[in-house]
Design an enzyme around this catalytic site. Structure first.
Site, PDB file in Angstrom:
ATOM      1  N   THR A 194       6.901 -14.600 -39.715  1.00 50.90           N
ATOM      2  CA  THR A 194       7.613 -14.735 -40.992  1.00 50.90           C
ATOM      3  C   THR A 194       6.708 -14.529 -42.196  1.00 50.90           C
ATOM      4  O   THR A 194       6.960 -13.649 -43.022  1.00 50.90           O
ATOM      5  CB  THR A 194       8.326 -16.093 -41.068  1.00 50.90           C
ATOM      6  OG1 THR A 194       9.330 -16.146 -40.052  1.00 50.90           O
ATOM      7  CG2 THR A 194       8.956 -16.319 -42.434  1.00 50.90           C
ATOM      8  N   HIS A 210      16.387 -16.110 -28.348  1.00 54.61           N
ATOM      9  CA  HIS A 210      17.154 -16.064 -29.586  1.00 54.61           C
ATOM     10  C   HIS A 210      18.616 -15.764 -29.280  1.00 54.61           C
ATOM     11  O   HIS A 210      18.961 -15.274 -28.198  1.00 54.61           O
ATOM     12  CB  HIS A 210      16.612 -14.981 -30.503  1.00 54.61           C
ATOM     13  CG  HIS A 210      15.199 -15.214 -30.942  1.00 54.61           C
ATOM     14  ND1 HIS A 210      14.439 -14.250 -31.560  1.00 54.61           N
ATOM     15  CD2 HIS A 210      14.399 -16.309 -30.853  1.00 54.61           C
ATOM     16  CE1 HIS A 210      13.245 -14.737 -31.841  1.00 54.61           C
ATOM     17  NE2 HIS A 210      13.194 -15.987 -31.415  1.00 54.61           N
ATOM     18  N   GLU A 240       8.690 -21.621 -45.061  1.00 48.62           N
ATOM     19  CA  GLU A 240       9.231 -21.455 -43.706  1.00 48.62           C
ATOM     20  C   GLU A 240       9.183 -22.768 -42.921  1.00 48.62           C
ATOM     21  O   GLU A 240       8.121 -23.363 -42.748  1.00 48.62           O
ATOM     22  CB  GLU A 240       8.443 -20.401 -42.922  1.00 48.62           C
ATOM     23  CG  GLU A 240       9.050 -20.175 -41.537  1.00 48.62           C
ATOM     24  CD  GLU A 240       8.132 -19.440 -40.570  1.00 48.62           C
ATOM     25  OE1 GLU A 240       8.649 -18.924 -39.563  1.00 48.62           O
ATOM     26  OE2 GLU A 240       6.911 -19.391 -40.809  1.00 48.62           O
ATOM     27  N   HIS A 300       1.646 -15.837 -38.895  1.00 48.15           N
ATOM     28  CA  HIS A 300       2.740 -15.696 -37.943  1.00 48.15           C
ATOM     29  C   HIS A 300       3.761 -14.701 -38.482  1.00 48.15           C
ATOM     30  O   HIS A 300       3.631 -14.201 -39.600  1.00 48.15           O
ATOM     31  CB  HIS A 300       3.376 -17.064 -37.679  1.00 48.15           C
ATOM     32  CG  HIS A 300       4.017 -17.185 -36.330  1.00 48.15           C
ATOM     33  ND1 HIS A 300       5.383 -17.180 -36.163  1.00 48.15           N
ATOM     34  CD2 HIS A 300       3.468 -17.307 -35.095  1.00 48.15           C
ATOM     35  CE1 HIS A 300       5.661 -17.311 -34.868  1.00 48.15           C
ATOM     36  NE2 HIS A 300       4.518 -17.384 -34.197  1.00 48.15           N
ATOM     37  N   ASP A 358      13.303 -20.805 -39.392  1.00 50.02           N
ATOM     38  CA  ASP A 358      13.148 -19.884 -38.265  1.00 50.02           C
ATOM     39  C   ASP A 358      13.974 -20.380 -37.085  1.00 50.02           C
ATOM     40  O   ASP A 358      13.763 -21.473 -36.572  1.00 50.02           O
ATOM     41  CB  ASP A 358      11.671 -19.793 -37.869  1.00 50.02           C
ATOM     42  CG  ASP A 358      11.370 -18.573 -37.011  1.00 50.02           C
ATOM     43  OD1 ASP A 358      12.131 -18.291 -36.072  1.00 50.02           O
ATOM     44  OD2 ASP A 358      10.361 -17.890 -37.289  1.00 50.02           O
ATOM     45  N   SER A 372      11.543 -12.453 -34.876  1.00 50.57           N
ATOM     46  CA  SER A 372      11.232 -12.960 -36.212  1.00 50.57           C
ATOM     47  C   SER A 372      10.445 -11.976 -37.071  1.00 50.57           C
ATOM     48  O   SER A 372      10.346 -12.177 -38.286  1.00 50.57           O
ATOM     49  CB  SER A 372      10.443 -14.268 -36.097  1.00 50.57           C
ATOM     50  OG  SER A 372      11.216 -15.259 -35.483  1.00 50.57           O
TER      51      SER A 372
END
EC number: 3.1.3.1
Length: 524
Positions: free
Chosen positions: A173, A454, A332, A171, A60, A110
């Site tokens: 992902t 990001h 992840e 979460h 991530d 994400s």
């Protein structure tokens, strides 16, 4: 303040002293290139076996600059200059680029990206397991727009499936693998607005336990979302923030246990000691929740209570590979992203190095002949390193010069924005006056933000094993699960699999149309 002469002298010394003798000989570089060329020519014989197993590693926030910096860090942890080091993913023969934008966002999050690389369709920012017809926070736009993931396709094909993460198991992902939610932040019903609850939407933790009831392995953090509100945590008894959050009074751990067949061995564990004591040959279902929220950073990890990512991967593969039909495993490295958001590059890069260890662990336990492994990222960050640093310069060190504008030193690692922006006496902070090698040092940034953002550029996709060559150029991110499903002969696109066996090659033929959405068995 460090003088310009001293910094330059140190840089010159490093440059001269860190060039290995063998690298001064042109033959070294020519031989290396010829060996690489020979290996590349060997790749013309493509691996077209059916992928019995598929492992997807998702870093991530692991943009290309993070991959490069993690490579250098890995080498320096082994007392090498670092630049020449190979990450495990560097050894993969096929590399592509993935376009990460969400349907409504140039720079993605994400959740929308997870929907793309797990469900095969691009989606809006902040939504998981739903198409772009679902608008974030609007529960009433969910029904009828749910999309299923490759984890579901694998389970429907009789494979074992697993989820391993260093974040909460609900979460962004991991949630796209099993949930359908108009908002990634609906971890439990406590985080949901009354309107969404009244319209019948379910929180993500609830969906984890109900949507696909036979996920074989689930490991990560997120204990508090499984328990009734204010229930004391088993590990942090005095911490109010660690207490249960659920308003509906449900104990989802008990519900998870109740769904498992009586003739199967199901185990719930909450610490590393319990996990490593398990006789994995007798484990059919495993739920490990090691923290109330996200797991600790690798640099902060308690070796008694929290397993490492590589340890969790080893356990997961041992449980999943007992299935003769194979498995799908999503892994992840989720806290790479968190380290960057906090401007803590040292935390982020050590998370990336630990994910690299996990990739190596998986490699040792599987075969190229029957296991497709894909390593990629959901998005990047505005993280960079530069400043003309010499060979072998500490990745967390200073550039070998002072700024020619404010005459102050600067670290090689910098962020475009984030919490590291500091002004002291009307000027940029002098980093030589602070401990810039500290685990939690926040690298300087150009724009002040509480949380760094990001980045929007493409990310790398590394692949090896059956059909890995189908990841070969610049692709839309939602292409990735279609390749994995095609290779494993799961999902809806099975025309090429009519003459295939688990040990052989699929019948020849072109890659057909993208996978159609599978019929949904949902709560809505």
């Amino acid at each position: 303040m460090i003088s310009a002469f001293l910094v330059l002298a140190i840089g010159t010394c490093l440059t001269n002293s860190l060039v290995p003798e063998k690298e001064k000989d042109p033959k070294y570089w020519r031989d290396q290139a010829q060996q690489t060329l020979k290996h590349a020519l060997g790749l013309q014989k493509l691996n077209t076996n059916v992928a019995k197993n598929v492992i997807m590693f998702l870093g991530d926030g692991m943009g290309v600059s993070t991959v490069t910096a993690a490579r250098i860090l890995k080498g320096q942890l082994h007392h090498n200059p670092g630049e020449e080091t190979k990450l495990e993913m560097d050894k993969f023969p096929f590399v592509a680029l993935s376009k990460t934008y969400n349907t409504n966002a140039q720079v993605p999050d994400s959740a929308g990206t997870a929907t793309a690389y797990l469900c095969g369709v691009k989606a809006n920012e902040g939504t998981v397991g739903v198409s772009a017809a679902t608008e974030r926070t609007r529960c009433n736009t969910t029904q009828g727009n749910e999309v299923t993931s490759i984890l579901r396709w694998a389970k429907d094909a009789g494979k074992s499936v697993g989820i391993v993460t260093t974040t909460r198991v609900n979460h962004a992902t991991p949630s796209a693998a099993y949930a359908h939610s108009a908002d990634r932040d609906w971890y439990s019903d406590n985080e949901m607005p009354p309107e969404a609850l009244s319209q019948g939407c379910k929180d993500i933790a609830y969906q984890l336990m109900h949507n696909i009831r036979d996920i074989d392995v689930i490991m990560g953090g997120g204990r508090k979302y499984m328990y009734p509100k204010n229930r004391t945590d088993v590990e942090y008894e005095m911490d109010e923030k660690a207490r249960g959050t659920r308003l509906d009074g449900l104990n989802l751990i008990d519900i998870w246990k109740s769904f498992k067949p009586k003739n199967k061995h199901s185990h719930f564990v909450w610490n590393r000691t319990e996990l490593l004591k398990l006789d994995l040959y007798t484990v059919d279902y495993l739920l490990g929740l090691f923290e109330p929220g996200d797991m600790q950073y690798e640099l902060n990890r308690n070796n008694v209570t929290d397993p490492s990512l590589s340890e969790m991967v080893e356990v997961a593969i041992q449980v999943l590979r007992k299935n003769p039909k194979g498995f799908f495993l999503l892994v992840e490295g989720g806290r790479i992203d968190h380290g960057h958001h906090e401007g803590k590059a040292k935390q982020a890069l050590h998370e990336a190095v630990e994910m690299d260890r996990a990739i190596g662990q998986a490699d040792n336990m599987t075969s190229l002949e029957d296991t497709l492994t894909v390593v990629t990222a959901d998005h990047s960050h505005v993280f960079t390193f530069g400043g003309y640093t010499p060979r072998g310069n500490s990745i967390f060190g200073l550039a070998p010069m002072l700024s020619d504008t404010d005459k102050k030193p600067f670290t090689a690692i910098l962020y475009g924005n984030g919490p590291g922006y500091k002004v002291v006496g009307g000027e940029r902070e002098n980093v030589s006056m602070v401990d810039y090698a500290h685990n939690n040092y926040q690298a300087q940034s150009a724009v002040p933000l509480r949380h760094e953002t990001h980045g929007g550029e493409d990310v790398a996709v590394f692949a090896k094993g059956p059909m890995a060559h189908l990841l070969h150029g610049v692709h839309e991110q939602n292409y990735i699960p279609h390749v994995m499903a095609y290779a494993a002969c799961i999902g809806a696109n099975l025309n090429h699999c009519t003459q295939a066996s688990s040990a052989g090659s699929p019948a020849p033929g072109p890659l057909l149309l993208p996978l159609a959405l599978l019929p949904l068995r949902s709560l809505f």
